[in-house]
Write a protein that holds these residues in place. Structure first.
Motif, mmCIF file in Angstrom:
data_model
loop_
_atom_site.group_PDB
_atom_site.id
_atom_site.type_symbol
_atom_site.label_atom_id
_atom_site.label_comp_id
_atom_site.label_asym_id
_atom_site.label_seq_id
_atom_site.Cartn_x
_atom_site.Cartn_y
_atom_site.Cartn_z
ATOM 1 N N ILE A 102 0.794 -1.277 0.008
ATOM 2 C CA ILE A 102 0.167 0.031 -0.195
ATOM 3 C C ILE A 102 0.811 1.395 0.059
ATOM 4 O O ILE A 102 0.635 2.035 -0.658
ATOM 5 C CB ILE A 102 -0.772 -0.059 1.192
ATOM 6 C CG1 ILE A 102 -1.904 -1.146 1.075
ATOM 7 C CG2 ILE A 102 -1.933 1.262 1.361
ATOM 8 C CD1 ILE A 102 -2.751 -1.234 2.158
ATOM 9 N N LEU A 103 1.780 1.323 0.663
ATOM 10 C CA LEU A 103 2.670 2.406 0.715
ATOM 11 C C LEU A 103 3.557 2.607 -0.575
ATOM 12 O O LEU A 103 3.911 3.620 -0.599
ATOM 13 C CB LEU A 103 3.844 2.140 1.973
ATOM 14 C CG LEU A 103 3.306 2.193 3.495
ATOM 15 C CD1 LEU A 103 4.400 1.975 4.217
ATOM 16 C CD2 LEU A 103 2.850 3.914 3.676
ATOM 17 N N ILE A 104 4.046 1.629 -1.340
ATOM 18 C CA ILE A 104 4.625 1.734 -2.499
ATOM 19 C C ILE A 104 3.931 2.033 -3.370
ATOM 20 O O ILE A 104 4.245 2.642 -4.590
ATOM 21 C CB ILE A 104 5.483 0.463 -2.583
ATOM 22 C CG1 ILE A 104 6.336 0.142 -1.456
ATOM 23 C CG2 ILE A 104 6.301 0.463 -3.908
ATOM 24 C CD1 ILE A 104 7.625 1.181 -1.425
ATOM 25 N N LYS A 105 2.556 1.950 -3.360
ATOM 26 C CA LYS A 105 1.717 1.889 -4.402
ATOM 27 C C LYS A 105 1.552 3.368 -5.211
ATOM 28 O O LYS A 105 1.698 3.278 -6.603
ATOM 29 C CB LYS A 105 -0.085 1.784 -4.263
ATOM 30 C CG LYS A 105 -0.951 1.534 -5.261
ATOM 31 C CD LYS A 105 -2.287 1.190 -4.669
ATOM 32 C CE LYS A 105 -3.156 1.136 -5.904
ATOM 33 N NZ LYS A 105 -4.570 0.473 -5.358
ATOM 34 N N PRO A 106 1.639 4.466 -4.461
ATOM 35 C CA PRO A 106 1.819 5.862 -5.255
ATOM 36 C C PRO A 106 2.941 5.656 -5.845
ATOM 37 O O PRO A 106 2.945 6.586 -7.077
ATOM 38 C CB PRO A 106 1.874 6.821 -4.084
ATOM 39 C CG PRO A 106 1.300 5.859 -2.929
ATOM 40 C CD PRO A 106 1.624 4.696 -3.008
ATOM 41 N N GLU A 112 4.105 4.192 -13.555
ATOM 42 C CA GLU A 112 3.007 3.347 -14.580
ATOM 43 C C GLU A 112 2.915 4.401 -15.971
ATOM 44 O O GLU A 112 2.719 3.864 -16.986
ATOM 45 C CB GLU A 112 1.869 2.927 -14.085
ATOM 46 C CG GLU A 112 2.214 1.514 -13.271
ATOM 47 C CD GLU A 112 0.862 1.179 -12.353
ATOM 48 O OE1 GLU A 112 -0.269 1.873 -12.424
ATOM 49 O OE2 GLU A 112 1.038 0.461 -11.696
ATOM 50 N N GLU A 113 2.792 5.618 -15.652
ATOM 51 C CA GLU A 113 2.702 6.493 -16.771
ATOM 52 C C GLU A 113 3.653 6.838 -17.845
ATOM 53 O O GLU A 113 3.404 7.476 -18.886
ATOM 54 C CB GLU A 113 2.530 8.280 -16.023
ATOM 55 C CG GLU A 113 1.343 8.196 -15.045
ATOM 56 C CD GLU A 113 1.083 9.404 -14.122
ATOM 57 O OE1 GLU A 113 2.039 10.237 -14.531
ATOM 58 O OE2 GLU A 113 0.263 9.398 -13.609
ATOM 59 N N PHE A 114 4.834 6.226 -17.536
ATOM 60 C CA PHE A 114 5.794 6.301 -18.718
ATOM 61 C C PHE A 114 5.521 5.176 -19.510
ATOM 62 O O PHE A 114 5.136 4.249 -19.592
ATOM 63 C CB PHE A 114 7.387 5.766 -18.103
ATOM 64 C CG PHE A 114 7.788 7.044 -17.353
ATOM 65 C CD1 PHE A 114 8.410 8.078 -17.978
ATOM 66 C CD2 PHE A 114 7.900 7.010 -15.975
ATOM 67 C CE1 PHE A 114 8.976 9.095 -17.171
ATOM 68 C CE2 PHE A 114 8.340 8.105 -15.019
ATOM 69 C CZ PHE A 114 8.742 9.117 -15.834
#
Length: 114
Positions: A102-106, A112-114
Motif C-alpha cells: 500500500i505504501l509503495i503503490k503511489p 506506470e505513466e511512462f
C-alpha cells in the motif's frame, strides 16, 4: 500539511492491536517462559545472525557451519512452542507485506505513466 511521522506512529499503535501481533506477542511469551525452548531459539538465532554476517562480509561459509546451522534449525523446528511462534510471525509478516504494498503503490503509479 500532513506530518507523515504522526500518521506512521498511529499506524504502529493500530498494528500492535491486531490479532496477529497479539498472537505473536503471546507466542514469544510462551517461548521465553520455557527454558529449553528459549535456549533452542537463542542458539538458532545466533547461528542465523553469524551466517548472515559472514555473507555480508563476503566470507565463505564452511560446510561444518552449514551442517551446524541445519541441525540448529531442525532442533528449533521440532519444538512446538518455537514453531507456533514462527507461524505467528509469518502471519504477522503478511500484514507487513500488505502495508508495504500500500505504501509503495503511489510510487508505482507514478512510474506506470511512462
Amino acid at each position: 500539511m500532513i506530518n507523515i511521522y504522526n500518521e506512521i506512529n498511529s499506524l504502529e499503535v493500530a498494528f500492535r492491536k491486531t490479532p496477529e501481533f497479539e498472537a505473536l506477542e503471546a507466542a514469544v511469551k510462551v517461548v521465553k517462559e520455557d527454558e529449553e525452548a528459549l535456549n533452542l531459539f537463542k542458539n538458532f538465532r545466533k547461528v542465523q545472525i553469524d551466517l548472515q554476517k559472514k555473507q555480508l562480509n563476503g566470507e565463505d561459509i564452511l560446510e561444518d557451519e552449514l551442517v551446524y546451522a541445519q541441525k540448529a534449525a531442525q532442533l528449533a523446528q521440532q519444538n512446538t512452542k518455537i514453531t507456533a511462534m514462527l507461524q505467528a510471525e509469518m502471519n504477522l509478516s503478511k500484514i507487513i507485506e500488505e502495508v508495504n504494498r500500500i505504501l509503495i503503490k503511489p510510487i508505482q503509479t507514478l512510474y506506470e505513466e511512462f
